[in-house]
Structure formats: structure tokens, C-alpha cells
Design a protein around this motif. Structure first.
Motif, PDB file in Angstrom:
ATOM      1  N   ASP A   1       0.812  -1.218   0.000  1.00 21.64           N
ATOM      2  CA  ASP A   1       0.000   0.000   0.000  1.00 21.64           C
ATOM      3  C   ASP A   1       0.849   1.273   0.000  1.00 21.64           C
ATOM      4  OD1 ASP A   1      -2.265  -1.596   0.078  1.00 21.64           O
ATOM      5  OD2 ASP A   1      -2.626  -1.317   2.226  1.00 21.64           O
ATOM      6  N   GLY A   2       2.178   1.130  -0.001  1.00 14.94           N
ATOM      7  CA  GLY A   2       3.062   2.298  -0.009  1.00 14.94           C
ATOM      8  C   GLY A   2       3.096   3.042   1.316  1.00 14.94           C
ATOM      9  N   LYS A   3       2.799   2.343   2.419  1.00 17.05           N
ATOM     10  CA  LYS A   3       2.764   2.995   3.730  1.00 17.05           C
ATOM     11  C   LYS A   3       4.035   2.767   4.541  1.00 17.05           C
ATOM     12  CE  LYS A   3      -2.234   2.955   4.063  1.00 17.05           C
ATOM     13  NZ  LYS A   3      -3.394   2.453   4.787  1.00 17.05           N
ATOM     14  N   ILE A   4       4.910   1.894   4.040  1.00 17.44           N
ATOM     15  CA  ILE A   4       6.182   1.637   4.698  1.00 17.44           C
ATOM     16  C   ILE A   4       7.177   1.196   3.626  1.00 17.44           C
ATOM     17  CG2 ILE A   4       5.612  -0.764   5.298  1.00 17.44           C
ATOM     18  CD1 ILE A   4       7.045  -0.298   7.972  1.00 17.44           C
ATOM     19  N   ALA A   5       8.386   1.749   3.668  1.00 16.96           N
ATOM     20  CA  ALA A   5       9.395   1.429   2.654  1.00 16.96           C
ATOM     21  C   ALA A   5      10.759   1.905   3.130  1.00 16.96           C
ATOM     22  CB  ALA A   5       9.053   2.122   1.331  1.00 16.96           C
ATOM     23  N   LYS A   6      11.791   1.322   2.542  1.00 18.89           N
ATOM     24  CA  LYS A   6      13.126   1.851   2.836  1.00 18.89           C
ATOM     25  C   LYS A   6      13.172   3.288   2.320  1.00 18.89           C
ATOM     26  CE  LYS A   6      15.938  -2.082   3.526  1.00 18.89           C
ATOM     27  NZ  LYS A   6      17.223  -2.697   3.345  1.00 18.89           N
ATOM     28  N   VAL A   7      13.877   4.139   3.037  1.00 21.03           N
ATOM     29  CA  VAL A   7      13.986   5.541   2.630  1.00 21.03           C
ATOM     30  C   VAL A   7      14.684   5.591   1.273  1.00 21.03           C
ATOM     31  CG1 VAL A   7      15.056   7.762   3.188  1.00 21.03           C
ATOM     32  CG2 VAL A   7      13.950   6.425   4.984  1.00 21.03           C
ATOM     33  N   SER A   8      14.087   6.325   0.342  1.00 21.86           N
ATOM     34  CA  SER A   8      14.646   6.430  -1.006  1.00 21.86           C
ATOM     35  C   SER A   8      15.753   7.480  -1.038  1.00 21.86           C
ATOM     36  CB  SER A   8      13.556   6.821  -2.002  1.00 21.86           C
ATOM     37  OG  SER A   8      13.167   8.175  -1.782  1.00 21.86           O
ATOM     38  N   ASP A   9      16.562   7.433  -2.086  1.00 19.78           N
ATOM     39  CA  ASP A   9      17.616   8.438  -2.261  1.00 19.78           C
ATOM     40  C   ASP A   9      17.010   9.837  -2.369  1.00 19.78           C
ATOM     41  OD1 ASP A   9      19.537   6.457  -2.200  1.00 19.78           O
ATOM     42  OD2 ASP A   9      19.790   6.363  -4.369  1.00 19.78           O
ATOM     43  N   VAL A  10      15.867   9.950  -3.048  1.00 18.25           N
ATOM     44  CA  VAL A  10      15.207  11.254  -3.214  1.00 18.25           C
ATOM     45  C   VAL A  10      14.756  11.791  -1.852  1.00 18.25           C
ATOM     46  CG1 VAL A  10      13.204  12.433  -4.223  1.00 18.25           C
ATOM     47  CG2 VAL A  10      14.518  10.798  -5.590  1.00 18.25           C
ATOM     48  N   GLN A  11      14.131  10.935  -1.034  1.00 13.65           N
ATOM     49  CA  GLN A  11      13.729  11.361   0.313  1.00 13.65           C
ATOM     50  C   GLN A  11      14.954  11.804   1.109  1.00 13.65           C
ATOM     51  OE1 GLN A  11      11.712   7.686   1.447  1.00 13.65           O
ATOM     52  NE2 GLN A  11       9.939   8.873   2.082  1.00 13.65           N
ATOM     53  N   ALA A  12      16.003  10.994   1.054  1.00 13.52           N
ATOM     54  CA  ALA A  12      17.215  11.287   1.830  1.00 13.52           C
ATOM     55  C   ALA A  12      17.823  12.618   1.415  1.00 13.52           C
ATOM     56  CB  ALA A  12      18.228  10.155   1.669  1.00 13.52           C
ATOM     57  N   GLN A  13      17.878  12.884   0.119  1.00 16.82           N
ATOM     58  CA  GLN A  13      18.448  14.150  -0.358  1.00 16.82           C
ATOM     59  C   GLN A  13      17.608  15.334   0.104  1.00 16.82           C
ATOM     60  OE1 GLN A  13      18.651  13.334  -4.546  1.00 16.82           O
ATOM     61  NE2 GLN A  13      20.613  12.281  -4.378  1.00 16.82           N
ATOM     62  N   SER A  14      16.298  15.194   0.026  1.00 13.62           N
ATOM     63  CA  SER A  14      15.398  16.262   0.459  1.00 13.62           C
ATOM     64  C   SER A  14      15.546  16.507   1.957  1.00 13.62           C
ATOM     65  CB  SER A  14      13.955  15.868   0.118  1.00 13.62           C
ATOM     66  OG  SER A  14      13.054  16.748   0.712  1.00 13.62           O
ATOM     67  N   TRP A  15      15.573  15.439   2.737  1.00 11.45           N
ATOM     68  CA  TRP A  15      15.702  15.570   4.185  1.00 11.45           C
ATOM     69  C   TRP A  15      17.073  16.113   4.566  1.00 11.45           C
ATOM     70  CZ3 TRP A  15      13.294  10.194   5.685  1.00 11.45           C
ATOM     71  CH2 TRP A  15      11.917  10.246   5.471  1.00 11.45           C
ATOM     72  N   GLN A  16      18.105  15.728   3.804  1.00  9.74           N
ATOM     73  CA  GLN A  16      19.453  16.222   4.087  1.00  9.74           C
ATOM     74  C   GLN A  16      19.527  17.727   3.827  1.00  9.74           C
ATOM     75  OE1 GLN A  16      22.549  15.017   1.366  1.00  9.74           O
ATOM     76  NE2 GLN A  16      24.087  15.086   2.996  1.00  9.74           N
TER      77      GLN A  16
ATOM     78  N   ALA B   1      17.285  19.957   4.066  1.00  3.82           N
ATOM     79  CA  ALA B   1      16.580  20.725   5.095  1.00  3.82           C
ATOM     80  C   ALA B   1      16.976  20.290   6.508  1.00  3.82           C
ATOM     81  CB  ALA B   1      15.073  20.551   4.911  1.00  3.82           C
ATOM     82  N   ASP B   2      17.794  19.234   6.626  1.00  4.16           N
ATOM     83  CA  ASP B   2      18.123  18.603   7.907  1.00  4.16           C
ATOM     84  C   ASP B   2      16.866  18.521   8.775  1.00  4.16           C
ATOM     85  OD1 ASP B   2      19.612  17.232   9.781  1.00  4.16           O
ATOM     86  OD2 ASP B   2      20.455  19.028  10.686  1.00  4.16           O
ATOM     87  N   VAL B   3      15.851  17.871   8.198  1.00  2.00           N
ATOM     88  CA  VAL B   3      14.554  17.776   8.863  1.00  2.00           C
ATOM     89  C   VAL B   3      14.632  16.999  10.166  1.00  2.00           C
ATOM     90  CG1 VAL B   3      13.232  17.936   6.713  1.00  2.00           C
ATOM     91  CG2 VAL B   3      13.830  15.706   7.632  1.00  2.00           C
TER      92      VAL B   3
END
Length: 106
Positions: free
Chosen positions: A66-81, A83-85
């Protein structure tokens, strides 16, 4: 017959007490090892951690489908990095489950 993982109050209390806010920069080395798992805001982070700890394969597989849990993607990681969320994090060895802080409604 398997017991309901959500009835394990001792584990629930332990996970709840160990869940904390962390900055993405503190999780980058875990991400590099493929150990960071994103949990949708639709799910309860402590419940997800409990189901993983109890190896509830059926529920985890459904959430993944259902797309509710997944390994963090490279795109997510770059975005979070960038903004250092700050994220909620819960460790269920060998994984670190993360969930964005819920946005407050105005």
C-alpha cells in the motif's frame, strides 16, 4: 496461534519510551547501510515498530504493498538532508523507523 503484537504492553511501553525526535543528519550513516525505513504519517510509528519486532509479515507486506512503509529512497534522503529535517525515530534492530513530524493545522 500467534498472539496479537499490539497486546504486548511491555514492548509497547519500551518502544514508546525509546521513540525520539532526531535530525536527519544523525541518521545518515544508518541510511548508508540501508537500515532506515520510512513509515507513512497514516500509521502509528509505535504500532509499526511493534509489528516489525513481532515479525508480523502479513501486516508489513500489506503496508509495503500500500506504499505505507518502505526503505527511505535516495530522493527522500536528499530532500531531508537539504533541510536537515527533524523526524520521529524508533529503533527495531537492525532498522531505524522514521516518520516525519505531523504538521500542525492552523
Amino acid at each position: 496461534m500467534k498472539t496479537d503484537p499490539l497486546k504486548d504492553t511491555e514492548l509497547h511501553d519500551k518502544i514508546n519510551q525509546e521513540t525520539a525526535r532526531v535530525r536527519w543528519s544523525e541518521l545518515e550513516r544508518h541510511f548508508a547501510h540501508g537500515a532506515v525505513v520510512w513509515v507513512s504519517e497514516e500509521l502509528d510509528l509505535v504500532e509499526a515498530a511493534m509489528r516489525i519486532a513481532h515479525d508480523d509479515k502479513a501486516t508489513i507486506a500489506r503496508w509495503m504493498a500500500d506504499g505505507k512503509i518502505a526503505k527511505v529512497s535516495d530522493v527522500q534522503a536528499q530532500s531531508w538532508q537539504a533541510a536537515d529535517v527533524q523526524l520521529w525515530a524508533s529503533v527495531v534492530s537492525p532498522f531505524v523507523l522514521v516518520q516525519p513530524e505531523k504538521r500542525k493545522l492552523h
